[in-house]
Design an enzyme around this catalytic site. Structure first.
Site, PDB file in Angstrom:
ATOM      1  CD  GLU A   1      -2.844   1.244   2.337  1.00 56.76           C
ATOM      2  OE1 GLU A   1      -2.766   0.462   3.296  1.00 56.76           O
ATOM      3  OE2 GLU A   1      -3.819   1.986   2.123  1.00 56.76           O
TER       4      GLU A   1
ATOM      5  CB  CYS B 183      -7.216   2.962   4.164  1.00 53.06           C
ATOM      6  SG  CYS B 183      -7.674   2.118   5.685  1.00 53.06           S
TER       7      CYS B 183
ATOM      8  CG  ASN C 218      -8.974  -2.283   3.068  1.00 55.33           C
ATOM      9  OD1 ASN C 218      -8.375  -3.346   3.153  1.00 55.33           O
ATOM     10  ND2 ASN C 218      -8.711  -1.256   3.850  1.00 55.33           N
ATOM     11  CD  GLU C 219      -9.032  -2.443   7.866  1.00 55.10           C
ATOM     12  OE1 GLU C 219      -9.264  -1.298   8.317  1.00 55.10           O
ATOM     13  OE2 GLU C 219      -8.071  -3.138   8.248  1.00 55.10           O
TER      14      GLU C 219
HETATM   15  O1  AHR Z   1      -1.903  -1.347   6.764  1.00 53.99           O
HETATM   16  C1  AHR Z   1      -2.345  -0.095   7.135  1.00 53.99           C
HETATM   17  C2  AHR Z   1      -3.856   0.022   7.113  1.00 53.99           C
HETATM   18  O2  AHR Z   1      -4.407  -0.813   8.085  1.00 53.99           O
HETATM   19  C3  AHR Z   1      -4.540  -0.435   5.858  1.00 53.99           C
HETATM   20  O3  AHR Z   1      -4.611   0.569   4.922  1.00 53.99           O
HETATM   21  C4  AHR Z   1      -5.913  -0.768   6.319  1.00 53.99           C
HETATM   22  O4  AHR Z   1      -6.509  -1.762   5.530  1.00 53.99           O
HETATM   23  C5  AHR Z   1      -5.737  -1.152   7.766  1.00 53.99           C
HETATM   24  O5  AHR Z   1      -6.577  -0.452   8.572  1.00 53.99           O
END
Ligand code: AHR
Length: 644
Positions: free
Chosen positions: A45, A236, A367-368
């Site tokens: 990321e 994120c 994602n989350e």
């Molecule tokens: O790895 C950092 C962040 O942690 C990522 O963007 C997210 O998916 C999680 O909250």
């Protein structure tokens, strides 16, 4: 035998005499358990300057003058410099600069500060590239220089802009000394006006020598992990703080000059690590990610927006009746990766120089995410993807935490939707990691498989300490034992710039010239290099070995390399006697091979100054008969690799 739930506290007083050695039996399981060939991989990321300012080797920050509301961020100007947007060469990056040398003594020019400076090395070549046009009659001359932190000119060259039409110009710079915080100065030395756009500086020596390439040492660190799977581009950032700033893969392909800049949602996420100059150039885009996957032999696992922006931030949701473009993004992505060159997106891939398909097998949606808004949208994606591309595995999500109401609800929904895998995330303390080695022992075997997509052990100061790595190693024995249900696992995050991070711990740290592999990196690498193909049953008094006497163990065989691989973590402060009885058919009388051990003080951390404080140590190992007696070293993780 006692399972230690708080070994860090108990270990100081705990010791086991030779008489109460932990007796472990290793057998073939009743049902064969095979490990996914791509089981251990990487999750990338753009956080902590991982892409722009990190892996992506571009040295110029804000090269297109597009940082939102701050087209000159990262630049110092002198003389007469104007930001313009009329009739630039790249419609998706409309800003460019007009330099006007009116003959004042100071002259006119611009200086770029790089990403916390520019790292340049003595005697190496750097490719400088820009687009320009002379305004009015005649030619224009530019002086291009690298300036050291001490303000010395360490490389210099000149460029002549010969046309009144936008054209590309290139030259090389060769610094006469190494500097980790150099800057770039471009001065208009002839009188008159000139327009300039997309000002870029790359080391010539990138990973695989690619022009729009990656920083070599950082790409090499990834290659050395031999990752089986590569999840990208987040995290994120795929969600965005709002829908407008979500990651849009279509913006990240095609000529780099015309890839629109996006904000990076990690720029103001943490006030104590405020980074207002953090944007995404998309220079490292989906094409480059797929290429890296190919280089590493990793399965690509792209993740795209589910039509829901970060739920911690704005929680913006696309109305169901407007989801079509989002779903099309998923279908078009599969076409971009796998489609024939006669298809619309397959042609884009071909135009970028890769007619062969990338053979993508996985796609992550969201994602989350959490709540009812997610499954209903995921269902729409799932239907569209499976009806056009039934062979593609769809990955759903269990939300941001490892358990709890949201997690349980989403797992129920993921089963109902019959997704192929569920992405689980856990950033937890050492106690959790040590107590959770049995997490998957009782998971339901029917239904979706697990992708442990983000995890890391967070010690109180969130250092990449050896102890955090040891806890991860102990936990991973449980993942390995349950390789029938946990098919993929990736640590997170991957990279961090020492001067520009937002989140820690991270697997690999770097500055502008150097990089360091953490203790956690070594654990990941050991699991990957010795992941094996088949899981053996490992029991102590009929129980899985999940912390009895502070010992965690798993055993696999590798049918290809003909190896028996034993992994043992001891989280005690004292050595623990362990006796392994190997009840496996066809073992040689003498077992020969290597012992690889990772052992250090719990608080030890690899740094740029001491990069090898924690590193694996390898020695020969020989055992006779079908019994292996060990004094497992205190606070250690070891891998026995034996020929069979
Ligand atoms: O790895 C950092 C962040 O942690 C990522 O963007 C997210 O998916 C999680 O909250």
């Amino acid at each position: 035998m006692k399972k230690l739930l708080l070994p860090a506290l108990i270990a100081a007083t705990f010791s086991v005499s030779a008489q109460n050695a932990l007796e472990i039996t290793v057998e073939q399981p009743k049902n064969e358990i095979t490990i996914a060939p791509e089981m251990y991989g990487i999750f990338f990321e753009d956080i902590n300057f991982a892409a722009d300012g990190g892996l992506y080797a571009e040295l110029v920050k804000n090269r297109s003058f597009e940082f939102t509301n701050s087209p000159l961020m990262g630049w110092l100007t002198y003389g007469k410099v104007e930001v313009r947007t009329d009739a630039g060469p790249f419609p998706r990056n409309p800003h460019y600069l007009r330099l006007n040398n009116t003959g004042l003594l100071m002259g006119t020019g611009i200086m770029n500060e790089g990403f916390r400076g520019m790292g340049v090395m003595e005697g190496k070549h750097y490719n400088f590239r820009f687009f320009s046009r002379a305004v009015g009659l005649g030619e224009a001359k530019l002086k291009v220089e690298l300036i050291s932190a001490a303000n010395d000119i360490i490389a210099s060259s000149e460029a002549e802009v010969t046309s009144g039409e936008w054209s590309e110009y290139k030259l090389q710079l060769k610094p006469d000394r190494t500097c980790s915080r150099a800057s770039l100065r471009i001065g208009l030395v002839s009188p008159g006006e000139l327009d300039i756009e997309h000002v870029s500086l790359f080391p010539a020596d990138t990973w695989k020598g690619r022009e729009n390439g990656m920083r070599k040492d950082l790409a090499q660190a990834l290659a050395d992990l031999q990752p089986g799977v590569f999840r990208f581009p987040g995290g994120c950032i795929i969600e965005g703080n709002n829908l407008e700033t979500r990651y849009q893969w279509k913006h990240s392909v095609g000529p780099v000059e015309n890839r629109p800049v996006n904000e990076n949602r990690w720029n103001y996420e943490f006030q104590h690590r405020f980074t207002p100059d953090y944007f995404q150039s998309y220079g490292l885009g989906f094409f480059e990610y797929f290429l890296l996957c190919e280089d590493f032999g990793a399965e690509p696992l792209p993740v795209i927006s589910a039509g829901i922006a970060c739920q911690w931030a704005t929680d913006e949701c696309v109305p169901m009746e407007h989801m079509e473009p989002y779903i099309d993004d998923a279908l078009d992505l599969i076409e971009f990766a796998n489609g024939p060159v006669t298809s619309e997106w397959g042609r884009v891939r071909e135009e970028m120089g890769h007619p062969e398909p990338f053979n993508m097998k996985y796609i992550g949606i969201g994602n989350e995410q959490w709540g009812e808004v997610f499954p209903v949208r995921l269902e729409a994606f799932q239907k569209a993807i499976k009806s056009k591309y039934p062979e593609i595995a769809v990955i759903g999500s269990s939300g941001p935490s490892a358990d709890g109401k949201r997690f349980d609800y989403l797992w129920g929904e993921m089963k109902r939707l019959k997704v192929d895998l569920v992405d689980e995330h856990y950033y937890k303390d050492p106690e959790w990691f040590l107590a959770s080695a049995d997490r998957y022992d009782t998971y339901e075997r029917k239904g979706p498989k697990v992708f442990a997509g983000e995890y890391a052990c967070h010690v109180p100061d969130r250092k990449n300490s050896f102890y955090s790595a040891l806890c991860e190693a102990a936990f991973l024995t449980g993942i390995e034992r349950n390789a029938d249900i946990v098919r993929l696992a990736t640590y997170a995050p991957l990279f961090a710039h020492v001067d520009a991070w937002q989140w820690k711990p991270d697997m690999i740290w770097f500055d502008n010239l150097r990089s360091v592999r953490s203790a956690n990196y070594h654990v990941q690498q050991l699991y990957r290099l010795y992941q094996g193909t088949n899981v053996m049953q490992v029991k102590a008094a009929e129980e899985n070995v999940t912390g009895q006497n502070g010992i965690y163990a798993s055993v696999v065989t590798d049918e290809n390399s003909r190896q028996l691989i034993i992994k043992i973590a001891n989280v005690n402060k004292s050595a623990i006697p362990v006796i392994l009885s190997l009840k496996l058919k066809g073992l040689p009388e003498v077992l020969k091979g290597n012992k690889i051990i990772l052992k250090a003080n719990p608080g030890d951390e690899n740094t740029l100054e001491a990069p090898e404080l924690v590193k694996p140590d390898e020695s020969d190992a020989t055992f006779t008969g079908n019994t292996i007696s060990l004094q497992v070293e205190p606070e250690s993780f070891q891998v026995l690799v034996l020929e069979i």
